[in-house]
Design an enzyme around this catalytic site. Structure first.
Site, PDB file in Angstrom:
ATOM      1  N   CYS A  41       3.103  14.583  -6.135  1.00 21.42           N
ATOM      2  CA  CYS A  41       2.144  15.465  -6.799  1.00 21.42           C
ATOM      3  C   CYS A  41       1.272  14.634  -7.722  1.00 21.42           C
ATOM      4  O   CYS A  41       1.748  13.699  -8.371  1.00 21.42           O
ATOM      5  CB  CYS A  41       2.891  16.540  -7.586  1.00 21.42           C
ATOM      6  SG  CYS A  41       1.795  17.671  -8.498  1.00 21.42           S
ATOM      7  N   HIS A  46       0.806  -1.224   0.000  1.00 25.49           N
ATOM      8  CA  HIS A  46       0.000   0.000   0.000  1.00 25.49           C
ATOM      9  C   HIS A  46       0.836   1.270   0.000  1.00 25.49           C
ATOM     10  O   HIS A  46       0.341   2.342   0.308  1.00 25.49           O
ATOM     11  CB  HIS A  46      -0.970  -0.017   1.194  1.00 25.49           C
ATOM     12  CG  HIS A  46      -1.961  -1.133   1.115  1.00 25.49           C
ATOM     13  ND1 HIS A  46      -2.592  -1.661   2.226  1.00 25.49           N
ATOM     14  CD2 HIS A  46      -2.420  -1.838   0.053  1.00 25.49           C
ATOM     15  CE1 HIS A  46      -3.399  -2.632   1.839  1.00 25.49           C
ATOM     16  NE2 HIS A  46      -3.318  -2.761   0.527  1.00 25.49           N
TER      17      HIS A  46
END
Length: 271
Positions: free
Chosen positions: A124, A116
């Site tokens: 960004c 994960h």
């Protein structure tokens, strides 16, 4: 009927095992579990909430900054260290983890597949910028002077954030390159594990003689997929957890209890 440490240790006789960990291994480091025994009801943020709702982003960044003061003192526990010892001794070929806290690497594990992602990296959504979480939280302080100090008593929550209020006036940091939206480099609910990451987990599983599940209820589908692959390969599956898991009825070995105590005893037994 429960099994013994001796039965768990016997799974290592055929060669190194693969280990899949969940939030339960980090509770002894002071990080709450989402779904473990005694955990309050809490729904993790979805990617759609994060990207579509400015209030969610304000709450995330405020909670991340307030929680960071206490999260910085969180250290790997004896369970993390035990898994690093198993790898160093050739008993394990690495750790596959559902956690984003980075504690396995800090404990000394060398081969770690972070299903994960990593909460320590910020990226960004619009360009290639990647930054360190602490650096970005410093930008939060510059935009919101005194906020962290005013909310220092907030309760810490899973993933190291904190339950904060008074977020309407919070200014959210943006990408220093393009002004775009910043987000943690983690897999939110509503997103899928990157193909290359899952493939790396499969490599570990394919080279293992057994799969050991540690501190996970298997509520997330990625972990279930790995269990299915282990079953198709015909290798044993073991579960170490406090509370029920989705693999309990299929496990060859099932130990109920704290991961720290059981893993520490396991290392001592294998020595």
């Amino acid at each position: 009927m429960g099994h013994s440490i001796t039965e768990l240790a016997s799974l290592f006789e055929a060669g190194p095992v693969a280990v899949l960990t969940g939030a339960g291994i980090s509770t002894d480091s002071g990080i709450p579990d989402y779904r473990g025994e005694g955990s309050p009801p809490r729904n993790p943020m979805s990617i759609s909430q994060f990207t579509m709702d400015p209030q969610y982003r304000r709450r995330f960044w405020a909670g991340a900054r307030v929680g960071s003061s206490r999260f910085s003192s969180v250290k790997p526990n004896a369970g993390h260290i035990a898994l690093a010892h198993l790898e160093a001794a050739g008993r394990s070929n690495g750790v596959i983890t559902q956690n984003v806290d980075g504690l396995h690497r800090r404990a000394g594990s060398r081969t770690v597949v972070e299903l994960h992602g990593s909460g320590g990296t910020i990226r960004c959504t619009n360009c290639d910028f990647r930054g360190n979480r602490d650096e970005v939280l410093g930008w939060f302080d510059a935009l919101n002077p005194g906020y962290a100090e005013r909310h220092a008593g907030a309760q810490i929550a899973p993933d190291g954030d904190a339950a904060v209020d008074e977020i309407d006036s919070v200014e959210v940091p943006v990408c220093p390159v393009c002004g775009g939206m910043l987000r943690p480099d983690v897999v939110y609910f509503g997103e899928t594990v990157p193909t290359k990451v899952f493939a790396a987990a499969e490599v570990l599983l394919n080279g293992a003689s057994a799969l050991i599940l540690v501190g996970t209820s298997l509520a997330v589908n990625t972990g279930v997929r790995l269990v299915h692959r282990a079953e198709r390969r015909g290798i044993p599956v073991a579960v170490i957890n406090r509370g029920p898991t989705a693999a309990d009825t299929r496990a060859d070995v099932r130990l109920e209890g704290g991961t720290t105590e059981i893993l520490t005893e396991l290392v001592a037994r294998l020595r």
